[in-house]
Design an enzyme around this catalytic site. Structure first.
Site, PDB file in Angstrom:
ATOM      1  N   ASP A  88       2.562  52.655  -2.457  1.00 19.27           N
ATOM      2  CA  ASP A  88       2.499  52.132  -1.097  1.00 19.27           C
ATOM      3  C   ASP A  88       3.648  51.138  -0.948  1.00 19.27           C
ATOM      4  O   ASP A  88       3.822  50.279  -1.823  1.00 19.27           O
ATOM      5  CB  ASP A  88       1.140  51.422  -0.918  1.00 19.27           C
ATOM      6  CG  ASP A  88       0.853  51.058   0.521  1.00 19.27           C
ATOM      7  OD1 ASP A  88       1.802  50.708   1.251  1.00 19.27           O
ATOM      8  OD2 ASP A  88      -0.323  51.116   0.915  1.00 19.27           O
ATOM      9  N   SER A 136      15.331  54.156  11.596  1.00 18.06           N
ATOM     10  CA  SER A 136      14.831  53.394  12.736  1.00 18.06           C
ATOM     11  C   SER A 136      14.637  54.331  13.923  1.00 18.06           C
ATOM     12  O   SER A 136      14.830  55.540  13.804  1.00 18.06           O
ATOM     13  CB  SER A 136      15.796  52.273  13.078  1.00 18.06           C
ATOM     14  OG  SER A 136      15.303  51.531  14.157  1.00 18.06           O
ATOM     15  N   LYS A 195      12.764  53.302  19.864  1.00 15.70           N
ATOM     16  CA  LYS A 195      11.738  52.357  20.340  1.00 15.70           C
ATOM     17  C   LYS A 195      11.992  50.931  19.835  1.00 15.70           C
ATOM     18  O   LYS A 195      11.352  49.983  20.283  1.00 15.70           O
ATOM     19  CB  LYS A 195      10.348  52.854  19.918  1.00 15.70           C
ATOM     20  CG  LYS A 195       9.992  54.157  20.637  1.00 15.70           C
ATOM     21  CD  LYS A 195       8.668  54.717  20.232  1.00 15.70           C
ATOM     22  CE  LYS A 195       8.296  55.943  21.066  1.00 15.70           C
ATOM     23  NZ  LYS A 195       9.269  57.064  20.981  1.00 15.70           N
ATOM     24  N   GLU A 233       3.818  52.842  25.976  1.00 15.03           N
ATOM     25  CA  GLU A 233       4.872  53.856  26.175  1.00 15.03           C
ATOM     26  C   GLU A 233       5.880  53.419  27.239  1.00 15.03           C
ATOM     27  O   GLU A 233       5.508  52.756  28.208  1.00 15.03           O
ATOM     28  CB  GLU A 233       4.221  55.160  26.629  1.00 15.03           C
ATOM     29  CG  GLU A 233       4.397  56.271  25.644  1.00 15.03           C
ATOM     30  CD  GLU A 233       3.853  57.597  26.167  1.00 15.03           C
ATOM     31  OE1 GLU A 233       4.122  58.584  25.517  1.00 15.03           O
ATOM     32  OE2 GLU A 233       3.175  57.632  27.213  1.00 15.03           O
TER      33      GLU A 233
HETATM   34  N1  LIG Z   1       9.608  61.629  14.028  1.00 15.18           N
HETATM   35  C1  LIG Z   1      10.305  61.051  14.982  1.00 15.18           C
HETATM   36  O1  LIG Z   1      10.357  61.514  16.130  1.00 15.18           O
HETATM   37  C2  LIG Z   1      11.096  59.814  14.656  1.00 15.18           C
HETATM   38  C3  LIG Z   1      12.016  59.343  15.614  1.00 15.18           C
HETATM   39  C4  LIG Z   1      12.770  58.229  15.318  1.00 15.18           C
HETATM   40  C5  LIG Z   1      12.592  57.589  14.111  1.00 15.18           C
HETATM   41  N2  LIG Z   1      11.669  58.036  13.202  1.00 15.18           N
HETATM   42  C6  LIG Z   1      11.515  57.296  11.947  1.00 15.18           C
HETATM   43  O2  LIG Z   1      11.809  58.190  10.896  1.00 15.18           O
HETATM   44  C7  LIG Z   1      11.005  57.875   9.767  1.00 15.18           C
HETATM   45  C8  LIG Z   1      10.306  59.131   9.262  1.00 15.18           C
HETATM   46  O3  LIG Z   1       9.490  59.637  10.284  1.00 15.18           O
HETATM   47  P1  LIG Z   1       8.674  60.994  10.087  1.00 15.18           P
HETATM   48  O4  LIG Z   1       8.624  61.649  11.404  1.00 15.18           O
HETATM   49  O5  LIG Z   1       9.179  61.717   8.906  1.00 15.18           O
HETATM   50  O6  LIG Z   1       7.227  60.386   9.764  1.00 15.18           O
HETATM   51  P2  LIG Z   1       5.943  61.130   9.153  1.00 15.18           P
HETATM   52  O7  LIG Z   1       6.095  62.585   9.203  1.00 15.18           O
HETATM   53  O8  LIG Z   1       4.761  60.478   9.793  1.00 15.18           O
HETATM   54  O9  LIG Z   1       5.986  60.675   7.621  1.00 15.18           O
HETATM   55  C9  LIG Z   1       5.733  59.374   7.225  1.00 15.18           C
HETATM   56  C10 LIG Z   1       5.821  59.332   5.727  1.00 15.18           C
HETATM   57  O10 LIG Z   1       5.631  57.977   5.288  1.00 15.18           O
HETATM   58  C11 LIG Z   1       4.602  57.946   4.303  1.00 15.18           C
HETATM   59  N3  LIG Z   1       3.967  56.630   4.394  1.00 15.18           N
HETATM   60  C12 LIG Z   1       3.314  56.112   5.449  1.00 15.18           C
HETATM   61  N4  LIG Z   1       2.886  54.876   5.141  1.00 15.18           N
HETATM   62  C13 LIG Z   1       3.297  54.629   3.871  1.00 15.18           C
HETATM   63  C14 LIG Z   1       3.160  53.513   3.012  1.00 15.18           C
HETATM   64  N5  LIG Z   1       2.502  52.414   3.385  1.00 15.18           N
HETATM   65  N6  LIG Z   1       3.702  53.582   1.775  1.00 15.18           N
HETATM   66  C15 LIG Z   1       4.359  54.707   1.364  1.00 15.18           C
HETATM   67  N7  LIG Z   1       4.516  55.786   2.155  1.00 15.18           N
HETATM   68  C16 LIG Z   1       3.989  55.731   3.400  1.00 15.18           C
HETATM   69  C17 LIG Z   1       3.700  59.133   4.644  1.00 15.18           C
HETATM   70  O11 LIG Z   1       2.948  59.613   3.544  1.00 15.18           O
HETATM   71  P3  LIG Z   1       1.500  58.975   3.172  1.00 15.18           P
HETATM   72  O12 LIG Z   1       0.758  58.861   4.439  1.00 15.18           O
HETATM   73  O13 LIG Z   1       0.954  59.953   2.194  1.00 15.18           O
HETATM   74  O14 LIG Z   1       1.799  57.660   2.531  1.00 15.18           O
HETATM   75  C18 LIG Z   1       4.758  60.171   5.011  1.00 15.18           C
HETATM   76  O15 LIG Z   1       5.320  60.706   3.839  1.00 15.18           O
HETATM   77  C19 LIG Z   1      10.079  56.744  10.188  1.00 15.18           C
HETATM   78  O16 LIG Z   1      10.627  55.532   9.732  1.00 15.18           O
HETATM   79  C20 LIG Z   1      10.104  56.790  11.686  1.00 15.18           C
HETATM   80  O17 LIG Z   1       9.908  55.508  12.231  1.00 15.18           O
HETATM   81  C21 LIG Z   1      10.933  59.157  13.447  1.00 15.18           C
END
Ligand SMILES: NC(=O)c1ccc[n+]([C@@H]2O[C@H](COP(=O)([O-])OP(=O)(O)OC[C@H]3O[C@@H](n4cnc5c(N)ncnc54)[C@H](OP(=O)(O)O)[C@@H]3O)[C@@H](O)[C@H]2O)c1
Length: 337
Positions: A66, A129, A132, A258
């Site tokens: 974590d 990042s 948002k 939002e």
């Molecule tokens: N998706 C989008 O549209 C978007 C847009 C802009 C930026 N981002 C950024 O891009 C990044 C990745 O996003 P994503 O879409 O890939 O997210 P995601 O699919 O929700 O994946 C999140 C990952 O983080 C892990 N995680 C969550 N809490 C954790 C913790 N406390 N310790 C260790 N691991 C943790 C989750 O696994 P576990 O739950 O098993 O720990 C999962 O592997 C994020 O920083 C997000 O803010 C995403």
């Protein structure tokens, strides 16, 4: 970038971006020494391990942990060269309802990563990042802004350590976990696509686009940059039209926290923002390197004072036709209208 013999750790490696990065890194043809997937849920790691069996992918390791647990993060970072920090709580309404949980993961977690990187042999860190985080109005965005500030400022306390911290900021990732396109694809079966606000716009990037920007930052960051790719926008009503033209589209109102439009660079950021062709970079207010050398190296041009990069005023837009093509290509191969 030459990743031969490098060890890389991805926090949130089982998430949408983490998996796309893993695929990219393992299929890039480079001889990575080790790729560590760091996250909490054993089931997600178990399932991902089926896709990458140890006999075919001896470089991959799965590490339960974590980001809130600094000792565990430090243990995971032993022998790591590069870190991509993608772990986060990212659901806006969940963060509004459980603010301290989001603070612990997104802010305290970022601080733990920075401290652990500074105490190990890590040389490059790229943190993810979101749009948002620019002028945030919700807790999620505010925690990501705080996280961005921590990563940018971390470059001020590196001493002689050659480590470089940078940030990649982008908008909605097409088809990522919890995003609007998979949600609409599911709701299409019920014949109803709920529209939060008919004027809503969002930036759009594919997972591969996100991966490319991260890889670019990993290779080229001088320390403290916020990299912002130039990407198109879409209207939420066009996404609904692309997915379910036959569906009912009731207006249900925006969700807590939002925005109607998203912003990646605010007018206040413009004083530090440079245009580098395919992307913008918001530079840190203090840096150890020479600005003129940076400008020459990247052919960077300063944007006009007051410039804003907003999803509503974008010059590039996805049409209904583009969206259909992209959904088929990036989200669901079987997608038909
Ligand atoms: N998706 C989008 O549209 C978007 C847009 C802009 C930026 N981002 C950024 O891009 C990044 C990745 O996003 P994503 O879409 O890939 O997210 P995601 O699919 O929700 O994946 C999140 C990952 O983080 C892990 N995680 C969550 N809490 C954790 C913790 N406390 N310790 C260790 N691991 C943790 C989750 O696994 P576990 O739950 O098993 O720990 C999962 O592997 C994020 O920083 C997000 O803010 C995403």
């Amino acid at each position: 970038m030459n990743l031969n013999n490098k060890s890389i750790l991805i926090t949130g490696g089982t998430g949408s971006l983490g998996k796309a990065l893993t695929k990219h890194l393992l299929e890039s043809g480079t001889e990575i020494k080790k790729l560590v997937i760091f996250s909490r849920d054993e089931q997600k790691q178990f399932e991902m391990a089926q896709e990458y069996p140890a006999d075919q992918y001896p470089q991959i390791r799965f590490f339960i942990g974590d980001v809130r647990d600094e000792a565990r993060v430090k243990r995971a970072l032993k022998g790591i060269d590069y870190v991509i920090h993608a772990a986060a709580m990212k659901h806006v309404p969940i963060a509004e309802y459980n603010p301290m949980e989001c603070v612990k993961t997104n802010i305290m977690g970022a601080e733990n990563i920075i401290n652990a990187c500074l105490e190990t042999e890590v040389t490059r860190v790229v943190a993810l990042s979101t749009d948002k985080a620019a002028a945030p109005i919700n807790l999620y965005g505010a925690t990501k802004l705080a996280s961005d500030k921590l990563f940018v400022a971390a470059n001020n306390i590196t001493g002689w350590n050659p480590i470089k911290f940078s940030v990649v900021r982008y908008g909605n990732v097409m088809g990522s976990n919890g995003s609007v396109i998979p949600f609409f694809l599911k709701k299409k079966k019920e014949g109803i696509l709920p529209i939060t606000d008919p004027t809503m716009t969002r930036f759009n990037i594919s997972l591969q686009g996100g991966v490319d920007m991260v890889m670019h930052a990993l290779e080229h960051a001088w320390g403290g940059e916020i990299f912002v790719p130039k990407i198109p926008s879409y209207k939420i009503t066009d996404v609904a039209e692309a997915i379910g033209p036959e569906c009912e589209k009731p207006i249900v109102g925006i969700r807590p926290g939002e925005k109607i439009h998203e912003e990646m660079i605010t007018a206040s950021d413009s004083y530090y923002t440079y245009d580098l062709g395919k992307y913008y970079t918001i530079l840190p207010s203090t840096h150890k390197w020479n600005l003129n050398e940076f400008i020459n190296e990247f052919g960077a041009t300063k944007v006009k004072p007051g410039f804003q990069y907003n999803s509503a005023d974008n010059e590039e837009w996805e049409t209904v036709g583009d969206l259909r093509k992209l959904i088929k290509e990036h989200v669901d191969l079987t997608f038909e209208v």
